[in-house]
Design an enzyme around this catalytic site. Structure first.
Site, PDB file in Angstrom:
ATOM      1  N   ARG A 104       0.957  -1.446  -0.614  1.00 27.33           N
ATOM      2  CA  ARG A 104      -0.185   0.135   0.065  1.00 27.33           C
ATOM      3  C   ARG A 104       0.797   1.045  -0.031  1.00 27.33           C
ATOM      4  O   ARG A 104       1.924   0.669   1.019  1.00 27.33           O
ATOM      5  CB  ARG A 104      -0.874   0.264   1.132  1.00 27.33           C
ATOM      6  CG  ARG A 104      -2.008  -0.921   0.983  1.00 27.33           C
ATOM      7  CD  ARG A 104      -2.941  -0.986   1.901  1.00 27.33           C
ATOM      8  NE  ARG A 104      -3.895  -2.295   1.690  1.00 27.33           N
ATOM      9  CZ  ARG A 104      -5.028  -2.026   0.863  1.00 27.33           C
ATOM     10  NH1 ARG A 104      -5.930  -1.435   0.623  1.00 27.33           N
ATOM     11  NH2 ARG A 104      -5.630  -3.507   0.936  1.00 27.33           N
ATOM     12  N   ILE A 106       2.038   4.960   1.262  1.00 26.99           N
ATOM     13  CA  ILE A 106       1.822   6.082   2.482  1.00 26.99           C
ATOM     14  C   ILE A 106       1.861   7.394   2.218  1.00 26.99           C
ATOM     15  O   ILE A 106       2.435   7.588   0.766  1.00 26.99           O
ATOM     16  CB  ILE A 106       3.641   5.590   3.073  1.00 26.99           C
ATOM     17  CG1 ILE A 106       4.062   3.982   2.394  1.00 26.99           C
ATOM     18  CG2 ILE A 106       3.505   5.924   3.844  1.00 26.99           C
ATOM     19  CD1 ILE A 106       3.426   3.674   4.160  1.00 26.99           C
ATOM     20  N   HIS A 122      12.527  -2.903  -3.226  1.00 28.85           N
ATOM     21  CA  HIS A 122      11.371  -2.816  -4.013  1.00 28.85           C
ATOM     22  C   HIS A 122      12.413  -4.663  -4.937  1.00 28.85           C
ATOM     23  O   HIS A 122      13.579  -3.967  -5.603  1.00 28.85           O
ATOM     24  CB  HIS A 122      11.279  -2.102  -4.620  1.00 28.85           C
ATOM     25  CG  HIS A 122      10.238  -1.803  -5.998  1.00 28.85           C
ATOM     26  ND1 HIS A 122       9.331  -2.363  -6.453  1.00 28.85           N
ATOM     27  CD2 HIS A 122      10.544  -2.070  -7.495  1.00 28.85           C
ATOM     28  CE1 HIS A 122       8.092  -2.764  -7.591  1.00 28.85           C
ATOM     29  NE2 HIS A 122       9.263  -1.906  -8.524  1.00 28.85           N
TER      30      HIS A 122
HETATM   31  C1  GAR Z   1      10.099  -8.560  -1.889  1.00 29.18           C
HETATM   32  O1  GAR Z   1       9.951  -9.590  -2.830  1.00 29.18           O
HETATM   33  C2  GAR Z   1       8.811  -7.263  -2.294  1.00 29.18           C
HETATM   34  O2  GAR Z   1      10.609  -6.230  -2.883  1.00 29.18           O
HETATM   35  C3  GAR Z   1       8.132  -7.407  -3.087  1.00 29.18           C
HETATM   36  O3  GAR Z   1       7.002  -8.162  -1.675  1.00 29.18           O
HETATM   37  C4  GAR Z   1       8.389  -8.801  -1.671  1.00 29.18           C
HETATM   38  C5  GAR Z   1       7.865  -9.056  -0.125  1.00 29.18           C
HETATM   39  O4  GAR Z   1       7.939 -10.129   0.124  1.00 29.18           O
HETATM   40  N1  GAR Z   1       7.873  -5.840  -2.042  1.00 29.18           N
HETATM   41  C6  GAR Z   1       7.417  -5.477  -3.571  1.00 29.18           C
HETATM   42  O5  GAR Z   1       6.388  -5.562  -4.432  1.00 29.18           O
HETATM   43  C7  GAR Z   1       6.215  -3.521  -2.964  1.00 29.18           C
HETATM   44  N2  GAR Z   1       6.761  -2.870  -4.437  1.00 29.18           N
HETATM   45  P1  GAR Z   1       8.638 -10.946   1.451  1.00 29.18           P
HETATM   46  O6  GAR Z   1       7.263 -11.306   1.925  1.00 29.18           O
HETATM   47  O7  GAR Z   1       8.673 -12.596   1.515  1.00 29.18           O
HETATM   48  O8  GAR Z   1       9.608 -10.633   2.447  1.00 29.18           O
END
Ligand code: GAR
Length: 204
Positions: A104, A106, A122
């Site tokens: 989400r 911020i 990211h």
């Molecule tokens: C991670 O790969 C992170 O980079 C991505 O969600 C995943 C969470 O993994 N975030 C995004 O895409 C944000 N734009 P996790 O719950 O195993 O840490």
């Protein structure tokens, strides 16, 4: 007379980890702390998803874990709900907020409460491929190299100032799943590294 050097142990930086998913980046932080390579403490974990693995992970480690429902919006919290997130973070003495799979946006309530103290991980080399399933975007664009980024959070989507990046190769026959796994392995090293820089006062 010889000089006496007194090593003063720095107090661990207190983290608030926000996540919507399984929490593997949160796990990497906890394990790096336990291994003695990161001078930090996870003070609280918050999720917008009641069944998120990150809440279960926090529970298992005795870390206060809360589900805070976002309200009626799809991509952000209602301001009143975001204020609840801020209050929870402040109650637990959080000094640095880590968005670890937080899906989400911020907004100003949180940004004003933690100026330059909210970071996000990211799964791409920003500014390329912001948004959802960034690894798949890189794969479809036939990139040969992608990676992950840790950046300061601002009001935009994955637009804040970049702190650190790690490249990850894309190899022939890669699927979205194994590419994401390779990127996540890079995230699990990069996120604790950046947090340690904050702990040492090397990021201002
Ligand atoms: C991670 O790969 C992170 O980079 C991505 O969600 C995943 C969470 O993994 N975030 C995004 O895409 C944000 N734009 P996790 O719950 O195993 O840490």
């Amino acid at each position: 007379m010889s000089a006496v050097v007194t090593a003063v142990a720095q107090k661990p930086i207190v983290l608030g980890v926000l996540g919507s998913g399984k929490g593997s980046n949160c796990r990497a932080l906890i394990e790096t702390i336990q291994a003695g390579h990161l001078n930090a403490r996870v003070g609280i974990v918050i999720s917008d998803v009641p069944e998120a693995g990150i809440l279960e992970l926090a529970d298992k480690h005795g870390i206060p874990a809360f589900h805070i429902p976002p309200g009626r919006f799809r991509t952000k919290f209602e301001p009143e709900r975001e204020r609840m997130v801020v209050e929870a973070l402040q109650t637990y003495g959080v000094e640095l907020v880590v968005l670890a799979g937080w899906m989400r946006m911020i907004k100003s309530t949180m940004l004003n409460a933690f100026p330059r103290r909210i970071i996000n991980v990211h799964p791409s080399l920003l500014p390329k491929y912001p948004g959802l399933r960034a690894w798949e975007q890189a794969l479809l664009a036939r990139e040969r190299i992608t990676g992950c980024t840790v950046h300061f959070v601002d009001e935009g989507m994955d637009t804040g100032e970049i702190i650190a990046q790690q490249t990850v190769p894309i190899v022939d026959g890669d699927t979205a799943n194994n590419l994401h796994a390779r990127i996540q392995a890079a995230e699990h090293a990069l996120v604790p590294q950046v947090v340690q820089w904050f702990a040492e006062g090397r990021v201002a």
